[in-house]
Design a protein around this motif. Structure first.
Motif, PDB file in Angstrom:
ATOM      1  N   VAL A  51      -5.639   1.170   8.098  1.00  0.00           N
ATOM      2  CA  VAL A  51      -6.256   0.105   7.297  1.00  0.00           C
ATOM      3  C   VAL A  51      -5.181  -0.881   6.844  1.00  0.00           C
ATOM      4  O   VAL A  51      -5.344  -2.104   6.982  1.00  0.00           O
ATOM      5  N   ALA A  52      -4.074  -0.375   6.315  1.00  0.00           N
ATOM      6  CA  ALA A  52      -2.984  -1.244   5.855  1.00  0.00           C
ATOM      7  C   ALA A  52      -2.494  -2.139   6.996  1.00  0.00           C
ATOM      8  O   ALA A  52      -2.306  -3.352   6.816  1.00  0.00           O
ATOM      9  N   GLU A  53      -2.311  -1.558   8.171  1.00  0.00           N
ATOM     10  CA  GLU A  53      -1.838  -2.340   9.321  1.00  0.00           C
ATOM     11  C   GLU A  53      -2.867  -3.383   9.744  1.00  0.00           C
ATOM     12  O   GLU A  53      -2.504  -4.521  10.076  1.00  0.00           O
TER      13      GLU A  53
ATOM     14  N   ALA B 121       3.562  -6.585   2.800  1.00  0.00           N
ATOM     15  CA  ALA B 121       3.492  -7.897   3.437  1.00  0.00           C
ATOM     16  C   ALA B 121       3.723  -8.978   2.405  1.00  0.00           C
ATOM     17  O   ALA B 121       3.330  -8.829   1.235  1.00  0.00           O
ATOM     18  N   ARG B 122       4.358 -10.050   2.831  1.00  0.00           N
ATOM     19  CA  ARG B 122       4.442 -11.272   2.027  1.00  0.00           C
ATOM     20  C   ARG B 122       3.156 -12.033   2.225  1.00  0.00           C
ATOM     21  O   ARG B 122       2.687 -12.197   3.371  1.00  0.00           O
TER      22      ARG B 122
ATOM     23  N   ALA C 225       0.886  -1.165   0.000  1.00  0.00           N
ATOM     24  CA  ALA C 225       0.000   0.000   0.000  1.00  0.00           C
ATOM     25  C   ALA C 225       0.922   1.212   0.000  1.00  0.00           C
ATOM     26  O   ALA C 225       1.862   1.275   0.801  1.00  0.00           O
ATOM     27  N   ILE C 226       0.685   2.113  -0.933  1.00  0.00           N
ATOM     28  CA  ILE C 226       1.503   3.319  -1.083  1.00  0.00           C
ATOM     29  C   ILE C 226       0.666   4.471  -0.536  1.00  0.00           C
ATOM     30  O   ILE C 226      -0.375   4.805  -1.101  1.00  0.00           O
ATOM     31  N   ILE C 227       1.108   5.046   0.581  1.00  0.00           N
ATOM     32  CA  ILE C 227       0.249   5.931   1.355  1.00  0.00           C
ATOM     33  C   ILE C 227       0.955   7.247   1.669  1.00  0.00           C
ATOM     34  O   ILE C 227       2.125   7.256   2.063  1.00  0.00           O
ATOM     35  N   HIS C 228       0.226   8.331   1.534  1.00  0.00           N
ATOM     36  CA  HIS C 228       0.744   9.650   1.899  1.00  0.00           C
ATOM     37  C   HIS C 228       1.156   9.618   3.375  1.00  0.00           C
ATOM     38  O   HIS C 228       0.434   9.059   4.208  1.00  0.00           O
TER      39      HIS C 228
END
Length: 171
Positions: A143-145, A168-169, A131-134
């Motif tokens: 959310v990504a976590e 994440a793998r 996820a590429i996040i500002h």
């Protein structure tokens, strides 16, 4: 190539984005609150370009961003899905999400992103998800976590803006 969307979740359905979704997508991508971590909101013509880009992704990669709707009411919630994105010269598969302002803060992004993560792993054989996040977008970072991605590094986007990469793998 098949572009089957993820299966429905408890509250959401996923469908391929089409020009029939232009009004909803233009409102979503034109909302300054939704787009606050982008250079600027998108105009209607850019929302149409967004739909065409996703239609091309479905054909070329078998995935893209999908339209999210409420399973109970059919109401438009936003978009969520998987897109190929260059990160520091490497093409990665990113999970991304945009929710209507009134739909934020209810766990929909986490629910949709988790379904996309599982779809990437189980149906598409993706072994690494990002996820590429500002850097200032803490709701998106949460959310990504919540879906198992961890902060990996700070870098710059293709346009030169600072971003944080969560990864994440999956395999």
């Amino acid at each position: 190539m098949t572009a089957d969307p993820p299966p429905a979740t408890g509250r959401l359905t996923f469908a391929e984005m089409t020009v029939d979704d232009l009004d909803d997508m233009a409102a979503l991508l034109g909302d300054p609150v939704v787009m606050r971590y982008y250079p600027r909101p998108k105009i209607r013509a850019e929302a149409l370009d967004w739909i065409r880009w996703n239609e091309g992704l479905y054909r070329g990669h078998g995935f893209g961003l999908w339209v999210l709707r409420s399973r109970a009411t059919g109401e438009f919630v936003g978009d969520c899905g998987l897109t190929p994105q260059p990160v520091d010269g490497v093409m990665e598969v990113e999970v991304g999400y945009h929710l209507r302002t009134g739909m934020q803060g209810r766990g929909f992004a986490t629910e949709a992103a988790a379904a996309c993560r599982d779809h990437a792993r189980d149906r598409l054989g993706v072994d690494r998800l990002v996820a590429i996040i500002h850097p200032d977008n803490t709701p998106s970072q949460r959310v990504a976590e919540r879906i198992g991605l961890s902060f990996e590094r700070a870098t710059t986007s293709e346009s030169g803006d600072p971003v944080h990469v969560y990864a994440a793998r999956l395999a």
